[in-house]
Design an enzyme around this catalytic site. Structure first.
Site, PDB file in Angstrom:
ATOM      1  N   HIS A  52     -13.512  30.850 -13.743  1.00 11.79           N
ATOM      2  CA  HIS A  52     -13.574  30.531 -12.313  1.00 11.79           C
ATOM      3  C   HIS A  52     -14.475  31.529 -11.575  1.00 11.79           C
ATOM      4  O   HIS A  52     -15.331  31.145 -10.776  1.00 11.79           O
ATOM      5  CB  HIS A  52     -12.174  30.572 -11.693  1.00 11.79           C
ATOM      6  CG  HIS A  52     -11.329  29.372 -11.998  1.00 11.79           C
ATOM      7  ND1 HIS A  52     -10.597  29.246 -13.144  1.00 11.79           N
ATOM      8  CD2 HIS A  52     -11.108  28.241 -11.290  1.00 11.79           C
ATOM      9  CE1 HIS A  52      -9.957  28.081 -13.124  1.00 11.79           C
ATOM     10  NE2 HIS A  52     -10.242  27.455 -12.014  1.00 11.79           N
ATOM     11  N   HIS A  75      -9.608  16.833 -12.178  1.00 14.11           N
ATOM     12  CA  HIS A  75     -10.211  17.230 -10.906  1.00 14.11           C
ATOM     13  C   HIS A  75     -11.440  18.112 -11.062  1.00 14.11           C
ATOM     14  O   HIS A  75     -11.692  18.679 -12.120  1.00 14.11           O
ATOM     15  CB  HIS A  75      -9.175  17.906 -10.000  1.00 14.11           C
ATOM     16  CG  HIS A  75      -8.760  19.260 -10.450  1.00 14.11           C
ATOM     17  ND1 HIS A  75      -7.790  19.474 -11.401  1.00 14.11           N
ATOM     18  CD2 HIS A  75      -9.195  20.498 -10.087  1.00 14.11           C
ATOM     19  CE1 HIS A  75      -7.636  20.765 -11.595  1.00 14.11           C
ATOM     20  NE2 HIS A  75      -8.476  21.413 -10.821  1.00 14.11           N
ATOM     21  N   ASP A 111     -13.799  21.299  -9.508  1.00 13.64           N
ATOM     22  CA  ASP A 111     -13.747  22.557  -8.765  1.00 13.64           C
ATOM     23  C   ASP A 111     -15.115  22.840  -8.162  1.00 13.64           C
ATOM     24  O   ASP A 111     -16.124  22.871  -8.877  1.00 13.64           O
ATOM     25  CB  ASP A 111     -13.415  23.731  -9.702  1.00 13.64           C
ATOM     26  CG  ASP A 111     -11.927  23.855  -9.996  1.00 13.64           C
ATOM     27  OD1 ASP A 111     -11.144  23.010  -9.545  1.00 13.64           O
ATOM     28  OD2 ASP A 111     -11.567  24.824 -10.693  1.00 13.64           O
ATOM     29  N   TRP A 167       0.836  -1.198   0.000  1.00 12.52           N
ATOM     30  CA  TRP A 167       0.000   0.000   0.000  1.00 12.52           C
ATOM     31  C   TRP A 167       0.872   1.248   0.000  1.00 12.52           C
ATOM     32  O   TRP A 167       2.077   1.172   0.209  1.00 12.52           O
ATOM     33  CB  TRP A 167      -1.039  -0.019   1.126  1.00 12.52           C
ATOM     34  CG  TRP A 167      -0.532  -0.244   2.541  1.00 12.52           C
ATOM     35  CD1 TRP A 167       0.685  -0.717   2.927  1.00 12.52           C
ATOM     36  CD2 TRP A 167      -1.272  -0.029   3.747  1.00 12.52           C
ATOM     37  NE1 TRP A 167       0.750  -0.813   4.292  1.00 12.52           N
ATOM     38  CE2 TRP A 167      -0.434  -0.404   4.818  1.00 12.52           C
ATOM     39  CE3 TRP A 167      -2.544   0.434   4.029  1.00 12.52           C
ATOM     40  CZ2 TRP A 167      -0.850  -0.303   6.159  1.00 12.52           C
ATOM     41  CZ3 TRP A 167      -2.954   0.523   5.354  1.00 12.52           C
ATOM     42  CH2 TRP A 167      -2.110   0.159   6.403  1.00 12.52           C
ATOM     43  N   HIS A 193     -13.966  27.123  -4.230  1.00 11.74           N
ATOM     44  CA  HIS A 193     -12.616  27.328  -4.765  1.00 11.74           C
ATOM     45  C   HIS A 193     -12.334  28.807  -5.023  1.00 11.74           C
ATOM     46  O   HIS A 193     -11.197  29.241  -4.943  1.00 11.74           O
ATOM     47  CB  HIS A 193     -12.467  26.532  -6.061  1.00 11.74           C
ATOM     48  CG  HIS A 193     -11.126  26.603  -6.710  1.00 11.74           C
ATOM     49  ND1 HIS A 193      -9.947  26.607  -5.996  1.00 11.74           N
ATOM     50  CD2 HIS A 193     -10.765  26.652  -8.016  1.00 11.74           C
ATOM     51  CE1 HIS A 193      -8.930  26.665  -6.844  1.00 11.74           C
ATOM     52  NE2 HIS A 193      -9.390  26.703  -8.067  1.00 11.74           N
TER      53      HIS A 193
HETATM   54 MN    MN Z   1      -9.073  23.445  -9.993  1.00  9.32          MN
END
Ligand code: MN
Length: 264
Positions: free
Chosen positions: A207, A73, A75, A61, A79
């Site tokens: 964003h 990923h 958001d 592991w 964020h």
């Molecule tokens: Mn991001």
């Protein structure tokens, strides 16, 4: 529940296929680089705890080091400063129904091949709708650029004036949020904004506007060329990190097998 029985049958027969939109978490996969005065995102790192040896004779592991924003990923609204006071704005608080839903793919690969700073505009979106139909409400919109086929320095494409990679104009992202009421916006690049998005006012408009409106982002997506423009279902469930602003995740789409797709 004949609907889910039918889905299970179609998954088993291959009439519905699962497409993986995720890059492998690998120490070599690039992460976003901000100007040096800012804190930086960690690359993925894996440390062996044991490997069937004296540290653990029957098991192997690892411990992991990574940022919430490493690799493919998600958001969350928390964020960005524009989303910091919204309710349920962190990955652990988002209603899980938001993690499964319809997805459309706007193919910008031709433009991005000719112009590394290619930008998605409202005009391009409405022209796309003329061919594929109106973007449904509460859908994910993914910007296909084929940027995921790049690697290493070419992927971030950093110069003295910052990164050069495609993304939406402020007007483009505002159109998707306000006129089409999308659930979220996803890209193949390291951010939902264009590489040069820091030069807009406000900086990083995708964003700023997405998260201010409680919408989500997906970045570092792959295999968007394997999705139909419409008719797929996206599954994107971030890790349940307390107060998390984002999370690496496995993003998958359910798509009709190419031979069963109806064209319009
Ligand atoms: Mn991001």
């Amino acid at each position: 529940m004949s609907l889910l029985n039918d889905l299970a049958t179609q998954l088993a027969s291959g009439e519905v296929q699962v497409v993986d939109l995720t890059h492998t978490l690998d120490p070599d996969f690039p992460v976003i680089i901000l100007p040096p005065e800012f804190g930086q995102c960690a690359r993925f790192r894996m440390e062996e705890i044991s490997a069937y040896d004296h540290r653990g004779p029957a098991w192997k592991w690892h411990n992991l080091t990574l940022s919430e924003h490493t690799g493919t990923h998600f958001d969350a609204p928390a964020h960005w400063i524009s989303g910091r006071d919204l309710p349920n704005n962190s990955v652990d608080e988002i209603d899980p129904s938001q993690f499964v839903g319809p997805v459309v793919v706007i193919d910008c690969s031709k433009g991005a091949a000719q112009d590394e700073d290619y930008e998605l505009t409202p005009e391009f979106i409405t022209a796309w709708e003329g061919e594929h139909g109106r973007i449904p409400e509460d859908a994910w919109v993914l910007m296909r650029t084929d940027w995921s086929k790049k690697s290493g320095a070419e992927y971030l494409n950093m110069r003295e004036d910052g990164a050069h990679s495609p993304g939406p104009t402020p007007e483009g992202i505002l159109f998707l949020i306000n006129a089409r009421k999308i659930r979220g916006f996803g890209t193949e690049t390291v951010g939902t904004d264009a590489g040069q998005g820091s030069h807009y006012s406000p900086p990083y408009p995708a964003h700023f506007y997405l998260h201010g409106a409680g919408k989500f982002g997906l970045q570092c997506l792959a295999n968007l060329d394997q999705l139909p423009p419409t008719g797929a279902i996206l599954m994107a469930a971030p890790l349940k990190i307390k107060n998390g602003t984002g999370s690496p995740l496995r993003v998958m789409a359910l798509v009709p097998a190419p031979e069963t797709r109806t064209t319009r």
